[in-house]
Design an enzyme around this catalytic site. Structure first.
Site: not given
Ligand code: TRP
Ligand code: ZN
Length: 315
Positions: A135, A169-170
Protein backbone atom coordinates in the site's frame (compact mmCIF):
# COMPACT_ATOMS: atom_id res chain seq x y z
CA UNK A 1 6.50 -13.65 -16.21
CA UNK A 2 5.65 -15.71 -19.27
CA UNK A 3 2.09 -16.80 -19.77
CA UNK A 4 1.07 -18.79 -22.81
CA UNK A 5 -1.62 -16.42 -23.92
CA UNK A 6 -0.79 -15.23 -27.43
CA UNK A 7 -3.84 -16.71 -29.15
CA UNK A 8 -6.01 -16.21 -26.11
CA UNK A 9 -4.91 -12.59 -25.70
CA UNK A 10 -5.76 -11.84 -29.33
CA UNK A 11 -9.21 -13.36 -28.92
CA UNK A 12 -9.69 -11.44 -25.70
CA UNK A 13 -8.72 -8.19 -27.42
CA UNK A 14 -11.45 -8.71 -30.01
CA UNK A 15 -14.01 -9.27 -27.25
CA UNK A 16 -12.88 -6.11 -25.45
CA UNK A 17 -12.87 -4.04 -28.63
CA UNK A 18 -16.37 -5.17 -29.50
CA UNK A 19 -17.54 -4.25 -26.01
CA UNK A 20 -16.04 -0.79 -26.35
CA UNK A 21 -17.95 -0.09 -29.52
CA UNK A 22 -21.20 -0.73 -27.72
CA UNK A 23 -20.68 1.75 -24.89
CA UNK A 24 -21.14 5.46 -24.39
CA UNK A 25 -18.18 7.53 -23.29
CA UNK A 26 -15.59 5.03 -24.44
CA UNK A 27 -17.36 4.50 -27.78
CA UNK A 28 -15.16 4.33 -30.82
CA UNK A 29 -12.13 3.41 -28.78
CA UNK A 30 -11.06 0.47 -30.83
CA UNK A 31 -11.70 -1.10 -34.21
CA UNK A 32 -13.36 -4.53 -34.33
CA UNK A 33 -10.02 -5.97 -35.42
CA UNK A 34 -7.30 -4.73 -33.07
CA UNK A 35 -4.86 -2.53 -34.96
CA UNK A 36 -2.34 -2.40 -32.14
CA UNK A 37 0.11 -5.07 -31.10
CA UNK A 38 -0.87 -7.32 -28.22
CA UNK A 39 -0.25 -5.96 -24.75
CA UNK A 40 3.09 -6.96 -23.30
CA UNK A 41 3.72 -9.46 -20.54
CA UNK A 42 5.30 -7.11 -18.00
CA UNK A 43 8.40 -8.62 -16.38
CA UNK A 44 7.44 -8.98 -12.72
CA UNK A 45 11.17 -8.74 -11.90
CA UNK A 46 11.08 -5.16 -13.19
CA UNK A 47 8.07 -4.36 -11.02
CA UNK A 48 9.87 -5.86 -8.02
CA UNK A 49 13.03 -3.89 -8.79
CA UNK A 50 11.01 -0.66 -8.49
CA UNK A 51 9.58 -1.94 -5.20
CA UNK A 52 13.08 -2.69 -3.88
CA UNK A 53 14.03 0.89 -4.66
CA UNK A 54 10.94 2.18 -2.82
CA UNK A 55 11.85 -0.02 0.16
CA UNK A 56 15.41 1.39 0.16
CA UNK A 57 14.02 4.92 -0.03
CA UNK A 58 11.80 4.27 3.01
CA UNK A 59 14.65 2.70 4.94
CA UNK A 60 16.87 5.71 4.23
CA UNK A 61 14.14 8.18 5.24
CA UNK A 62 12.93 7.14 8.68
CA UNK A 63 11.03 4.04 7.56
CA UNK A 64 8.24 5.61 5.52
CA UNK A 65 7.31 7.41 2.29
CA UNK A 66 4.51 9.49 3.80
CA UNK A 67 3.06 12.81 2.67
CA UNK A 68 5.24 15.75 3.66
CA UNK A 69 8.23 13.53 4.55
CA UNK A 70 11.52 13.18 2.70
CA UNK A 71 10.70 9.60 1.69
CA UNK A 72 7.75 10.81 -0.35
CA UNK A 73 9.72 13.29 -2.38
CA UNK A 74 12.50 10.72 -2.93
CA UNK A 75 9.89 8.23 -4.20
CA UNK A 76 8.53 10.80 -6.62
CA UNK A 77 12.03 11.68 -7.85
CA UNK A 78 12.76 7.98 -8.49
CA UNK A 79 9.61 7.52 -10.59
CA UNK A 80 10.08 10.82 -12.42
CA UNK A 81 13.68 10.04 -13.45
CA UNK A 82 12.60 6.72 -15.01
CA UNK A 83 9.79 8.41 -16.93
CA UNK A 84 11.93 11.31 -18.14
CA UNK A 85 14.56 8.89 -19.44
CA UNK A 86 11.81 6.98 -21.30
CA UNK A 87 10.53 10.03 -23.16
CA UNK A 88 7.52 11.06 -21.09
CA UNK A 89 6.57 14.68 -20.50
CA UNK A 90 6.42 14.90 -16.72
CA UNK A 91 4.82 17.54 -14.52
CA UNK A 92 5.00 17.90 -10.76
CA UNK A 93 1.84 19.42 -9.27
CA UNK A 94 2.36 20.90 -5.82
CA UNK A 95 -0.29 21.30 -3.12
CA UNK A 96 -0.50 21.82 0.63
CA UNK A 97 -2.22 19.51 3.10
CA UNK A 98 -1.94 19.50 6.92
CA UNK A 99 0.64 22.32 6.63
CA UNK A 100 2.95 20.14 4.57
CA UNK A 101 3.81 20.32 0.88
CA UNK A 102 2.56 17.47 -1.25
CA UNK A 103 3.14 16.51 -4.88
CA UNK A 104 1.38 14.70 -7.68
CA UNK A 105 3.43 13.43 -10.61
CA UNK A 106 1.77 13.45 -14.04
CA UNK A 107 3.38 11.80 -17.07
CA UNK A 108 2.05 12.32 -20.58
CA UNK A 109 3.03 10.06 -23.45
CA UNK A 110 3.41 12.34 -26.48
CA UNK A 111 0.83 11.74 -29.22
CA UNK A 112 -2.69 10.41 -29.47
CA UNK A 113 -5.97 12.26 -29.47
CA UNK A 114 -5.76 14.73 -26.57
CA UNK A 115 -9.53 15.19 -26.63
CA UNK A 116 -9.82 11.51 -25.56
CA UNK A 117 -7.37 10.85 -22.74
CA UNK A 118 -6.96 7.50 -20.99
CA UNK A 119 -5.49 7.90 -17.51
CA UNK A 120 -4.04 5.29 -15.17
CA UNK A 121 -2.84 6.15 -11.68
CA UNK A 122 -1.91 5.07 -8.18
CA UNK A 123 -1.10 6.72 -4.88
CA UNK A 124 2.59 6.96 -4.16
CA UNK A 125 2.42 7.98 -0.50
CA UNK A 126 2.59 5.52 2.39
CA UNK A 127 1.23 5.95 5.89
CA UNK A 128 3.79 7.16 8.45
CA UNK A 129 3.80 3.76 10.20
CA UNK A 130 5.75 1.94 7.50
CA UNK A 131 7.28 1.77 4.04
CA UNK A 132 3.99 1.11 2.21
CA UNK A 133 5.21 -1.53 -0.22
CA UNK A 134 1.88 -3.24 -0.88
CA UNK A 135 0.00 0.00 0.00
CA UNK A 136 0.82 1.41 -2.43
CA UNK A 137 4.25 0.73 -3.83
CA UNK A 138 2.57 -2.17 -5.65
CA UNK A 139 0.22 -0.04 -7.74
CA UNK A 140 2.87 2.65 -8.20
CA UNK A 141 5.50 0.20 -9.46
CA UNK A 142 3.04 -1.51 -11.81
CA UNK A 143 1.84 1.78 -13.29
CA UNK A 144 5.48 2.83 -13.72
CA UNK A 145 6.42 -0.43 -15.44
CA UNK A 146 3.37 -0.14 -17.72
CA UNK A 147 4.47 3.36 -18.72
CA UNK A 148 8.00 2.12 -19.39
CA UNK A 149 6.54 -0.71 -21.50
CA UNK A 150 4.60 1.86 -23.55
CA UNK A 151 7.92 3.56 -24.24
CA UNK A 152 9.76 0.30 -25.05
CA UNK A 153 6.99 -0.66 -27.48
CA UNK A 154 6.95 2.78 -29.10
CA UNK A 155 3.18 2.55 -28.67
CA UNK A 156 1.20 4.97 -30.81
CA UNK A 157 -2.31 4.64 -29.41
CA UNK A 158 -5.36 6.36 -30.86
CA UNK A 159 -6.02 7.98 -27.51
CA UNK A 160 -3.66 10.12 -25.52
CA UNK A 161 -2.14 8.30 -22.54
CA UNK A 162 -1.51 9.93 -19.18
CA UNK A 163 -0.13 8.27 -16.05
CA UNK A 164 -0.37 9.73 -12.54
CA UNK A 165 1.14 9.13 -9.09
CA UNK A 166 -0.89 10.82 -6.37
CA UNK A 167 0.28 12.40 -3.16
CA UNK A 168 -1.53 12.35 0.18
CA UNK A 169 -4.07 9.63 -0.61
CA UNK A 170 -3.65 8.44 2.97
CA UNK A 171 -4.90 11.83 4.21
CA UNK A 172 -8.16 11.38 2.29
CA UNK A 173 -7.36 11.32 -1.46
CA UNK A 174 -6.00 14.85 -1.22
CA UNK A 175 -3.70 14.82 -4.25
CA UNK A 176 -6.11 13.21 -6.70
CA UNK A 177 -8.93 15.50 -5.58
CA UNK A 178 -6.63 18.50 -6.02
CA UNK A 179 -5.83 17.36 -9.56
CA UNK A 180 -9.48 16.89 -10.52
CA UNK A 181 -10.57 20.16 -8.90
CA UNK A 182 -7.88 22.09 -10.77
CA UNK A 183 -8.70 20.76 -14.23
CA UNK A 184 -10.42 23.26 -16.51
CA UNK A 185 -13.85 22.06 -17.54
CA UNK A 186 -12.47 21.52 -21.06
CA UNK A 187 -9.59 19.37 -19.82
CA UNK A 188 -11.89 17.47 -17.48
CA UNK A 189 -14.20 16.63 -20.36
CA UNK A 190 -11.23 15.32 -22.37
CA UNK A 191 -10.58 12.49 -19.88
CA UNK A 192 -12.35 9.40 -21.23
CA UNK A 193 -11.52 7.15 -18.32
CA UNK A 194 -9.42 6.79 -15.17
CA UNK A 195 -7.98 3.43 -14.06
CA UNK A 196 -6.88 3.09 -10.41
CA UNK A 197 -4.41 0.67 -8.84
CA UNK A 198 -4.21 0.71 -5.04
CA UNK A 199 -2.89 -2.46 -3.34
CA UNK A 200 -2.40 -5.09 -6.03
CA UNK A 201 0.18 -7.40 -4.45
CA UNK A 202 -1.48 -8.34 -1.16
CA UNK A 203 0.24 -11.31 0.54
CA UNK A 204 -2.97 -13.34 0.97
CA UNK A 205 -4.55 -12.05 -2.21
CA UNK A 206 -8.00 -11.81 -3.65
CA UNK A 207 -8.69 -10.69 -7.22
CA UNK A 208 -11.12 -7.81 -7.05
CA UNK A 209 -12.34 -5.69 -9.97
CA UNK A 210 -14.13 -2.39 -9.36
CA UNK A 211 -17.71 -2.51 -10.64
CA UNK A 212 -17.92 1.01 -12.00
CA UNK A 213 -17.69 1.66 -15.74
CA UNK A 214 -18.90 -1.55 -17.44
CA UNK A 215 -16.43 -1.38 -20.33
CA UNK A 216 -13.45 -1.06 -18.02
CA UNK A 217 -14.77 -3.75 -15.70
CA UNK A 218 -15.27 -6.14 -18.63
CA UNK A 219 -11.78 -5.43 -19.95
CA UNK A 220 -10.23 -6.58 -16.67
CA UNK A 221 -12.59 -9.55 -16.37
CA UNK A 222 -11.71 -10.63 -19.91
CA UNK A 223 -8.03 -10.60 -19.01
CA UNK A 224 -8.48 -12.67 -15.85
CA UNK A 225 -10.80 -15.16 -17.50
CA UNK A 226 -8.08 -15.68 -20.11
CA UNK A 227 -5.79 -16.68 -17.23
CA UNK A 228 -8.49 -18.87 -15.70
CA UNK A 229 -8.45 -16.75 -12.53
CA UNK A 230 -11.86 -16.01 -10.99
CA UNK A 231 -12.54 -12.45 -9.87
CA UNK A 232 -14.98 -10.81 -7.49
CA UNK A 233 -16.46 -7.35 -7.38
CA UNK A 234 -14.50 -4.98 -5.13
CA UNK A 235 -16.56 -4.31 -1.99
CA UNK A 236 -13.92 -3.44 0.63
CA UNK A 237 -14.87 0.22 0.86
CA UNK A 238 -15.99 1.54 -2.50
CA UNK A 239 -14.70 5.07 -2.96
CA UNK A 240 -11.76 4.54 -0.59
CA UNK A 241 -9.16 5.43 -3.19
CA UNK A 242 -8.16 7.92 -5.87
CA UNK A 243 -10.78 6.91 -8.42
CA UNK A 244 -13.43 8.58 -6.21
CA UNK A 245 -12.68 12.22 -7.19
CA UNK A 246 -12.86 11.22 -10.87
CA UNK A 247 -16.07 9.25 -10.42
CA UNK A 248 -17.61 12.17 -8.53
CA UNK A 249 -17.29 14.43 -11.58
CA UNK A 250 -18.69 11.81 -13.94
CA UNK A 251 -15.47 10.39 -15.42
CA UNK A 252 -15.72 6.61 -16.08
CA UNK A 253 -13.51 4.74 -13.61
CA UNK A 254 -12.30 1.23 -12.92
CA UNK A 255 -9.49 -0.56 -11.19
CA UNK A 256 -8.03 -3.58 -9.45
CA UNK A 257 -7.49 -4.46 -5.79
CA UNK A 258 -6.07 -7.51 -3.99
CA UNK A 259 -7.49 -6.76 -0.54
CA UNK A 260 -6.60 -4.88 2.64
CA UNK A 261 -7.73 -5.65 6.19
CA UNK A 262 -10.85 -7.68 5.43
CA UNK A 263 -10.59 -11.38 6.19
CA UNK A 264 -10.44 -13.99 3.42
CA UNK A 265 -13.39 -16.39 3.64
CA UNK A 266 -13.08 -20.13 3.18
CA UNK A 267 -14.93 -19.82 -0.15
CA UNK A 268 -12.36 -17.27 -1.29
CA UNK A 269 -9.44 -19.44 -0.13
CA UNK A 270 -10.97 -22.36 -2.04
CA UNK A 271 -10.91 -20.44 -5.31
CA UNK A 272 -7.77 -18.34 -4.87
CA UNK A 273 -5.63 -20.29 -2.45
CA UNK A 274 -4.08 -18.57 0.54
CA UNK A 275 -5.34 -18.62 4.10
CA UNK A 276 -8.98 -18.42 5.14
CA UNK A 277 -9.69 -16.54 8.32
CA UNK A 278 -6.70 -14.24 7.78
CA UNK A 279 -6.72 -10.72 6.30
CA UNK A 280 -5.79 -10.20 2.66
CA UNK A 281 -3.02 -7.97 3.99
CA UNK A 282 -2.18 -8.50 7.66
CA UNK A 283 0.39 -5.69 7.41
CA UNK A 284 -2.07 -3.11 6.12
CA UNK A 285 -0.96 0.34 7.37
CA UNK A 286 1.72 -1.26 9.54
CA UNK A 287 5.48 -1.27 9.82
CA UNK A 288 5.56 -4.78 8.32
CA UNK A 289 4.28 -3.57 4.92
CA UNK A 290 7.78 -4.19 3.56
CA UNK A 291 9.26 -5.79 0.45
CA UNK A 292 8.46 -9.14 2.14
CA UNK A 293 4.74 -8.25 2.25
CA UNK A 294 3.91 -9.20 -1.32
CA UNK A 295 2.44 -12.10 -3.24
CA UNK A 296 4.47 -12.15 -6.46
CA UNK A 297 1.81 -14.03 -8.42
CA UNK A 298 -0.86 -11.45 -7.59
CA UNK A 299 1.54 -8.63 -8.37
CA UNK A 300 2.42 -10.23 -11.70
CA UNK A 301 -1.17 -10.94 -12.75
CA UNK A 302 -2.46 -7.51 -11.76
CA UNK A 303 0.44 -5.72 -13.47
CA UNK A 304 -0.22 -7.68 -16.66
CA UNK A 305 -3.95 -6.89 -16.41
CA UNK A 306 -3.08 -3.21 -16.03
CA UNK A 307 -0.94 -3.25 -19.18
CA UNK A 308 -3.64 -5.18 -21.04
CA UNK A 309 -6.27 -2.57 -20.09
CA UNK A 310 -4.03 0.33 -21.08
CA UNK A 311 -3.28 -1.24 -24.46
CA UNK A 312 -6.89 -2.23 -25.12
CA UNK A 313 -8.63 0.93 -23.93
CA UNK A 314 -6.24 3.34 -25.64
CA UNK A 315 -6.25 1.63 -29.03
N1 TRP B 1 -7.15 3.18 -0.23
C1 TRP B 1 -6.95 2.43 0.97
C2 TRP B 1 -5.63 2.86 1.54
O1 TRP B 1 -4.77 3.28 0.81
C3 TRP B 1 -6.93 0.95 0.76
C4 TRP B 1 -8.26 0.41 0.39
C5 TRP B 1 -9.19 -0.03 1.24
C6 TRP B 1 -8.76 0.28 -0.91
N2 TRP B 1 -10.29 -0.43 0.53
C7 TRP B 1 -10.05 -0.26 -0.78
C8 TRP B 1 -8.25 0.55 -2.16
C9 TRP B 1 -10.82 -0.50 -1.87
C10 TRP B 1 -9.04 0.29 -3.26
C11 TRP B 1 -10.31 -0.22 -3.13
O2 TRP B 1 -5.44 2.77 2.72
ZN1 ZN C 1 -3.36 2.93 2.63
Amino acid sequence: MKLSVSGRAAAAAVVAATTLLATGSLAGAAPATPAVAAAPDLPVANVKAHLSQLQSIATANGGNRAHGRTGYRASLDYVKAKLDAAGFTTTIQQFTSSSRTGYNLIADWPGGDTTRVLMAGSHLDSVTAGPGINDNGSGSAAVLETALAVSRAGLQPTRHLRFAWWGAEELGMVGSRYYVNNLSSANRSRISAYLNFDMIGSPNPGYFVYDDDPTIEQTFKTYFSGLGVPTEIETEGDGRSDHAPFKNVGIPVGGLFSGADYVKTSAQAAKWGGTAGQPFDRCYHSSCDTIANLNDTALDRNADALAYAVWTLSS
